[in-house]
Design a protein around this motif. Structure first.
Motif, mmCIF file in Angstrom:
data_model
loop_
_atom_site.group_PDB
_atom_site.id
_atom_site.type_symbol
_atom_site.label_atom_id
_atom_site.label_comp_id
_atom_site.label_asym_id
_atom_site.label_seq_id
_atom_site.Cartn_x
_atom_site.Cartn_y
_atom_site.Cartn_z
ATOM 1 N N TRP A 49 42.123 31.305 42.708
ATOM 2 C CA TRP A 49 43.425 30.666 42.562
ATOM 3 C C TRP A 49 43.782 29.931 43.844
ATOM 4 O O TRP A 49 43.176 30.143 44.887
ATOM 5 C CB TRP A 49 44.530 31.692 42.340
ATOM 6 C CG TRP A 49 44.380 32.611 41.180
ATOM 7 C CD1 TRP A 49 43.420 32.597 40.209
ATOM 8 C CD2 TRP A 49 45.237 33.711 40.873
ATOM 9 N NE1 TRP A 49 43.638 33.612 39.312
ATOM 10 C CE2 TRP A 49 44.752 34.312 39.692
ATOM 11 C CE3 TRP A 49 46.367 34.242 41.462
ATOM 12 C CZ2 TRP A 49 45.354 35.417 39.108
ATOM 13 C CZ3 TRP A 49 46.975 35.340 40.881
ATOM 14 C CH2 TRP A 49 46.467 35.919 39.714
ATOM 15 N N PHE A 90 44.500 27.057 36.880
ATOM 16 C CA PHE A 90 45.358 28.224 36.789
ATOM 17 C C PHE A 90 46.348 28.028 35.653
ATOM 18 O O PHE A 90 46.987 26.996 35.541
ATOM 19 C CB PHE A 90 46.108 28.391 38.111
ATOM 20 C CG PHE A 90 47.004 29.586 38.146
ATOM 21 C CD1 PHE A 90 46.493 30.815 38.488
ATOM 22 C CD2 PHE A 90 48.339 29.488 37.840
ATOM 23 C CE1 PHE A 90 47.305 31.929 38.538
ATOM 24 C CE2 PHE A 90 49.166 30.594 37.886
ATOM 25 C CZ PHE A 90 48.645 31.803 38.235
ATOM 26 N N ASN A 143 49.625 29.489 43.632
ATOM 27 C CA ASN A 143 49.623 30.249 42.379
ATOM 28 C C ASN A 143 49.801 31.737 42.629
ATOM 29 O O ASN A 143 50.476 32.424 41.865
ATOM 30 C CB ASN A 143 48.342 29.985 41.591
ATOM 31 C CG ASN A 143 48.330 28.608 40.984
ATOM 32 O OD1 ASN A 143 49.372 28.053 40.660
ATOM 33 N ND2 ASN A 143 47.151 28.039 40.845
#
Length: 139
Positions: free
Chosen positions: A56, A13, A60
């Protein structure tokens, strides 16, 4: 740019920094959530399932939203604007037509915006009760 980078087959990410990239991330979040909502009941959708859909981690996802209700409220607001915009445009075009035509036009707009009606059904009992006043004020 906000993006996902690949390393060893696992997505890394990369946090959005600019307002433009943050908005891009929010759009990705809304798209993933809407896609989940088309196929799963509201109660089965969690921040974890949304994060998984995006590839993700939940941590995040928290960088952009704090509750699933916040996401649904944003989507519902967009769908509401689209529904009322379509309804207003359709009625403007139908000016002077008989009431029977207007009811058919309204039914057609409703049919084209069925997903909005599904979101509306969750607004009061679920979504608005779990969103902060600050977030409600934005929508």
């Amino acid at each position: 740019m906000a993006r996902m980078a690949e390393s060893n087959g696992k997505a890394d990410f990369i946090r959005a920094r600019s307002d433009e990239h943050k908005e891009e991330r929010l759009c990705q979040i809304k798209e993933a959530t809407a896609e989940l909502f088309r196929t799963a009941p509201y109660a089965e959708i969690t921040l974890t399932t949304i994060a998984e859909k995006l590839g993700w981690s939940r941590a995040n996802l928290y960088k952009y939203v704090t509750t699933k209700e916040e996401i649904f409220l944003e989507i519902a607001s967009e769908k509401m604007a689209a529904y009322y915009g379509a309804l207003i445009n359709a009625f403007k075009k139908a000016s002077g037509r008989p009431a029977s035509d207007l009811s058919k036009i309204w039914a057609d707009v409703l049919d084209a915006n069925q997903d909005y009606m599904r979101y509306v059904s969750y607004l009061n009992p679920v979504i608005e009760t779990n969103v902060t006043v600050d977030r409600r004020g934005r929508v």
